[in-house]
Design an enzyme around this catalytic site. Structure first.
Site, mmCIF file in Angstrom:
data_model
loop_
_atom_site.group_PDB
_atom_site.id
_atom_site.type_symbol
_atom_site.label_atom_id
_atom_site.label_comp_id
_atom_site.label_asym_id
_atom_site.label_seq_id
_atom_site.Cartn_x
_atom_site.Cartn_y
_atom_site.Cartn_z
ATOM 1 N N TRP A 93 -12.089 -3.914 3.497
ATOM 2 C CA TRP A 93 -10.944 -3.005 3.409
ATOM 3 C C TRP A 93 -9.975 -3.458 2.346
ATOM 4 C CZ3 TRP A 93 -12.620 1.157 5.181
ATOM 5 C CH2 TRP A 93 -13.371 1.213 6.367
ATOM 6 N N LYS A 131 -7.663 2.403 16.010
ATOM 7 C CA LYS A 131 -7.943 1.121 16.650
ATOM 8 C C LYS A 131 -6.968 0.826 17.783
ATOM 9 C CE LYS A 131 -10.524 0.519 12.763
ATOM 10 N NZ LYS A 131 -10.351 0.680 11.328
ATOM 11 N N ASP A 191 -1.843 -3.663 5.342
ATOM 12 C CA ASP A 191 -2.739 -2.780 6.087
ATOM 13 C C ASP A 191 -2.901 -3.414 7.460
ATOM 14 O OD1 ASP A 191 -4.827 -1.420 7.251
ATOM 15 O OD2 ASP A 191 -6.261 -1.769 5.641
HETATM 16 C C1 LIG Z 1 -10.700 0.881 10.014
HETATM 17 C C2 LIG Z 1 -9.918 0.272 8.931
HETATM 18 C C3 LIG Z 1 -9.626 0.956 7.742
HETATM 19 C C4 LIG Z 1 -10.168 2.335 7.436
HETATM 20 O O1 LIG Z 1 -9.491 3.278 8.123
HETATM 21 P P1 LIG Z 1 -9.772 4.848 7.876
HETATM 22 O O2 LIG Z 1 -8.755 5.464 8.763
HETATM 23 O O3 LIG Z 1 -11.189 5.082 8.300
HETATM 24 O O4 LIG Z 1 -9.571 5.127 6.443
HETATM 25 C C5 LIG Z 1 -8.824 0.336 6.812
HETATM 26 N N1 LIG Z 1 -8.353 -0.901 7.008
HETATM 27 C C6 LIG Z 1 -8.622 -1.602 8.131
HETATM 28 C C7 LIG Z 1 -8.072 -2.974 8.308
HETATM 29 C C8 LIG Z 1 -9.417 -1.032 9.126
HETATM 30 O O5 LIG Z 1 -9.694 -1.724 10.241
#
Ligand SMILES: *Cc1c(COP(=O)(O)O)cnc(C)c1O
Length: 356
Positions: free
Chosen positions: A99, A190, A166
């Site tokens: 990511w 999540k 993020d």
């Molecule tokens: C799941 C995840 C993403 C991607 O998220 P989307 O909503 O599918 O774009 C990005 N960063 C992290 C840390 C993630 O766990």
């Protein structure tokens, strides 16, 4: 059979969230309509988004000067939207996983990107510690929890520029010192809601400094001005997010969530460390994620991995197969996962080991 849901995302939501969402799909706030079929401009939905925003501010202790936004496009959209709005000349990024690497790739479209450190050569099994962030960076971007690799940064880094993070897979699992941040973002699927909405918390003062034109939909100021209602927001995920936030508040907020998360993770890591059959994949225990626990079978038992997944399925344990880039197992212990499910997994590990 009761399922123990260890999926990495979309992932387990609290029973409170699911039940209230199910009820509102039938009859939303006494309107006689489903939440799926009401106007986002209705006063009932306005109350939902207002309360959800207020609860995010309350639970995360978001100070004055920040805006809470509910956007579409997933966390992946933020990989470009964020530099579009905040990267003037140069930004620094820490490469700790897939990511993070995706975020770096997008940022490069907008300016100079200094990747201050990377653990890619070690398949992201640790968090780099020895790095310097140039003071002239517009911001330093890091991924607080590396969902795929099971590493986590649980302390807001000290760097000579504003932080951007993020926090998709560990938001609401620890306090955040917003004085260090220009922005935090998190896809909902999540720790918050079904997929479809992304929470963005951005500092007012950080905006309006770039020279480039920004498309209307990708400009944070558009969504700030319109209270996340410039266009139709993801109504259902926002409704569910509100339920999760209410549930978090009832439990006692971040201190209680963090206490539970730490207890679940330490129980599982203890079981892995004390077993002869399993071993963790993260090389430095200090880097271990409390949200995604990655482990494999030791070389002498390696060929039993598929059998263990089936064994677990027989006990209602789902979602523990590791990401294809790591292999083995990944148990995601998000906020909604009860300790009881962790105990069931630990029991399964012990029983499986005993019979082999
Ligand atoms: C799941 C995840 C993403 C991607 O998220 P989307 O909503 O599918 O774009 C990005 N960063 C992290 C840390 C993630 O766990």
């Amino acid at each position: 059979m009761k399922k123990h849901n260890f999926y990495a995302g979309p992932s387990i939501l609290s029973e409170y969230t699911i039940q209230n969402t199910a009820d509102a799909i039938i009859n939303f706030a006494g309107t006689g309509l489903s939440v799926l079929e009401v106007s986002h401009r209705s006063k009932e939905f306005q109350a939902v988004i207002d309360e959800a925003t207020a609860l995010v501010k309350e639970l995360l202790d978001v100070p004055e000067g920040f805006h809470v936004l509910w956007l579409g496009g997933g966390a992946s959209m933020q990989f470009c939207m964020l530099p579009f709005n905040l990267l003037r000349k140069k930004a620094s990024y820490l490469d700790t996983g897939t990511w993070a690497a995706n975020a770096i790739k997008e940022a490069r479209l907008f300016g100079e990107v200094d990747v201050v450190a990377s653990s890619k050569d070690a398949n992201y099994t640790f968090i780099p510690k020895d790095f310097t962030v140039p003071a002239d960076s517009d911001y330093f971007h890091y991924t607080s929890n590396n969902t795929i690799y099971g590493t986590e940064i649980r302390v807001d880094p000290d760097v000579p520029c504003p932080l951007v993070a993020d926090m998709s897979s560990d938001i609401f699992s620890r306090p955040i010192d917003f004085s260090k941040y220009d922005a935090v973002y998190a896809g909902a699927q999540k720790n918050l809601a079904p997929a479809g909405v992304t929470l963005v918390i951005v500092r007012e003062d950080a905006l309006g400094k770039v020279d480039r034109p920004i498309p209307t939909m990708l400009d944070y100021r558009t969504h700030i001005k319109k209270g996340s209602m410039f266009n139709t927001p993801p109504v259902l995920p926002i409704f569910s997010a509100l339920q999760t936030l209410r549930y978090y508040k009832q439990l006692g907020g971040l201190p209680e969530l963090e206490r539970r998360d730490l207890a679940k993770a330490s129980a599982l890591y203890d079981a892995i460390d004390s077993s002869k059959m399993f071993e963790g994949t993260v090389t430095n225990p200090a880097d271990r994620s409390i949200m995604n626990v990655c482990f494999v079978m030791t070389p002498e038992y390696k060929e039993l991995e598929a059998e263990f997944v089936n064994f677990c399925a027989g006990r209602g344990i789902v979602g523990i197969k590791g990401h294809r880039s790591v292999g083995g197992f990944r148990a995601s212990l998000y906020n909604a996962l009860p300790m009881e499910s962790v105990q069931v997994l630990i029991e399964a590990m012990k029983d499986f080991e005993a019979t082999h």
